[in-house]
Design an enzyme around this catalytic site. Sequence first.
Site, PDB file in Angstrom:
ATOM      1  N   ASP A 176      -1.858 -21.069  45.532  1.00 24.77           N
ATOM      2  CA  ASP A 176      -0.649 -20.473  46.095  1.00 24.77           C
ATOM      3  C   ASP A 176      -0.781 -20.474  47.409  1.00 24.77           C
ATOM      4  OD1 ASP A 176      -0.738 -19.990  43.226  1.00 24.77           O
ATOM      5  OD2 ASP A 176      -0.649 -17.985  43.525  1.00 24.77           O
ATOM      6  N   ASP A 190       2.673 -21.924  33.882  1.00 26.97           N
ATOM      7  CA  ASP A 190       1.545 -21.954  34.511  1.00 26.97           C
ATOM      8  C   ASP A 190       0.124 -21.626  33.974  1.00 26.97           C
ATOM      9  OD1 ASP A 190      -0.082 -21.004  36.747  1.00 26.97           O
ATOM     10  OD2 ASP A 190       1.058 -19.105  37.301  1.00 26.97           O
TER      11      ASP A 190
HETATM   12  C1  GLA Z   1      -0.058 -17.898  39.685  1.00 28.76           C
HETATM   13  C2  GLA Z   1       1.000 -18.964  40.233  1.00 28.76           C
HETATM   14  C3  GLA Z   1       1.964 -18.030  41.290  1.00 28.76           C
HETATM   15  C4  GLA Z   1       2.263 -17.087  40.384  1.00 28.76           C
HETATM   16  C5  GLA Z   1       1.603 -16.162  39.489  1.00 28.76           C
HETATM   17  C6  GLA Z   1       2.014 -14.988  38.662  1.00 28.76           C
HETATM   18  O1  GLA Z   1      -0.797 -17.439  40.802  1.00 28.76           O
HETATM   19  O2  GLA Z   1       0.348 -19.770  41.027  1.00 28.76           O
HETATM   20  O3  GLA Z   1       2.871 -18.860  41.828  1.00 28.76           O
HETATM   21  O4  GLA Z   1       3.369 -17.738  39.429  1.00 28.76           O
HETATM   22  O5  GLA Z   1       0.275 -16.831  39.034  1.00 28.76           O
HETATM   23  O6  GLA Z   1       1.310 -14.406  37.907  1.00 28.76           O
END
Ligand code: GLA
Length: 735
Positions: free
Chosen positions: A545, A482
């Site tokens: 998200d 990520d």
């Molecule tokens: C980002 C990702 C989420 C999750 C969070 C974890 O926002 O897009 O899916 O993995 O980080 O901190």
Amino acid sequence: MRYFKLLFLVLSTSSLFAQSIDISKGWKFKIGDQKEWSKSNFYDKSWDTIQTSMYWEAQGFADYDGYAWYRLHVFLPSSLINNSLWKDSLEIKLGWIDDWSETYLNGVSLGIVDHYRTNVKYKLSVNNSIIKWNKENVIAIRVLDRKRKGGMYFGPYTISMCDITDYVSFNLLDIPLKFNGDSLIGEVKIYNNSPLIDIKGTLKIHALDIRSKQTLSTIEVPILLNKNENKIFKYALKNYATYWYITVSFTPNGTANSINYQVEAPYILTPKVSDSVKINTPAVFGAHSGHPFLYKIPATGKTPLTYNANNLPKGLSLNAETGIITGKVSDTGNYSVELIVKNNLNSKSQKFNIVIGDKLSLTPPLGWASWNAWGKRRVSDDVIRKTSDAMVHSGLINYGYSFINIDDGWEGIRDSDSILQSNEKFPDMKALSDYIHSLGLKAGIYSSPGPRTCGNLVASYKNEMIDARTYAEWGIDYLKYDLCSYVGIEDVSTLEGMQKPYRLMRRCLDSVERDIVYAMCQYGMLKPWEWGAEIGTNLWRTTSDIDDTWYSLTNIGFIQDPYAEYAKAGHWNDPDMLVVGTLGYGFSSTMHYTQLTPSEQYTHITLWSLLAAPLLISCDLMQIDDFTFSLLANSEMIEVNQDALAKQAKLIKRTAEYDIWAKPLFDGSYAVGIFNKTENLSEIHFDFALLNLSDKQWIRDIWRQKTLGLFNSSYNVEVPRHGAAFIKLIAYNKK
Ligand code: GLA
């Protein structure tokens, strides 16, 4: 004494009720923060207008985090007092204001609410000198949005006189309606928030079939709520429909006012699983030569099941009782295996192509991820073990769900050799993944190419190789990588800068002797669908998200069409984890049942299946309810998602009212989703010419697993508000 008087008044008056002023419209808006914006005489005519039905990101202020102000001019007639039963207080209801707000009336602060997704409301005595009766008043709201959605949304927006019903409230949303056998069990928690009066009234539960407009059932009970008392009322409804609403209302004695809540009730379309054997494996499965192999044959049927396989490649063996295939294959190649599963009723066999080479994820990953339910703080070894158990005991494993992915929240500190240790919530990662594997499941993990993860925990920057080795030693099968804090390391506005850390981790994963599915997460920046496969990722997030709202679902799900051509075996678009079931700490401070209506959930799963998206359940699996289970455990829905042709659905027709998406399947047929975007049950016409099909078609309802018949050139279907019809079109001569 006063209390008796009040009660008497309430009981003896029947038809007077409070008037209410609608303040949902006419708001002015400006981003920024200045003290004088609270004043009633401030000139705000030049400000933007804004709606209260949507947060500001959806109204031209995309990605704006920080302070902003809302202002409204509203006339308050004293007739409001005259027309009301109780003449002592006024209530201003301002809906949800995210994340933080301070509200001013005529320049005077009424208070601060530092909690998002909560109803902001203020009560004022009618004698309060702030209120200007029979004049214009100005409500000014200072709002701070820290992250994601900001501003006013999700009403109600009213100014009204307080009434007895203002002291009564329900809690419906947090208590999902659950099926128990053939009844739907509901619970209403009803509160009397008044410290002064006891409230008597009638609670009414009314179930309505939306298609036929017929009342399905009505329950009426007298209820006495003592001062400050709450009561839970449980009910069971036996007559239900495939699209129905439940209205819960409470009418205090002596007033015509009642409070009403209406919810769409869940309806299960997936038939009960049969006792006879069904194998639910996709047609293909890819693995690398020389790496540990693990595959659990997903199959349903009355237990015990016995598993068998013909022509397994050398190096693999199958446990006949568990259906788990393990071992190592040294020679690359395509192995056409025959799987046979039996119980005391029947035996089924199915072709299963094991492709030993350099490809993983030949079909989209199926499994679970911790984030949407457990977030960073609450995910733990215990949660992961219990979730793995639930994956088995619920039966979801028998539909092919295999990954148990630990998202952010497991990371501790690096030791003196720079090896990243898990934190105290995860005492032994190797033992944990061994446990996951022992059940036939696979273990996933999460990191960032930057120094810190999105949750500000230690990530892989400058330790990529060490981390890849650690993952392999622990027995990790999936890595979500990520972007997060890497943004400050390299110029990720260039393709080269963005790709660099992902290519680096690719090389590190290639050097370890383990099959690790590689999931890139950088929220769709610089069109990862165009180059995700080339740099060796198996899937890539296409958007920011998701959350459990219709707005988020449709703004993510319905924009995936341009990416369809890039999805192929081993490389998938990822529109993010599923938001069905009980969700929580990832994106919200409380654990709650999904806010999506049942029909919206059908849209969600239908669309994700068609999009060949990873189906990563992300709810609390330990308390999965029958409805959520029925959405996830539909073998024909999974078959569409896992289809060996590996195509993503394309949008074939869009109007303001509906969308039709179609996914070509390996056997020459099509899976089609027909989505109703309107607020009402609607009949939608689907013309086969949209797919250039001139032959008659058999139509199979995928959710109901039922062939509906032969249709000439089109199909008309009634689809619930925000719901979906999910069908398969099979050419006349192919059935
Ligand atoms: C980002 C990702 C989420 C999750 C969070 C974890 O926002 O897009 O899916 O993995 O980080 O901190």
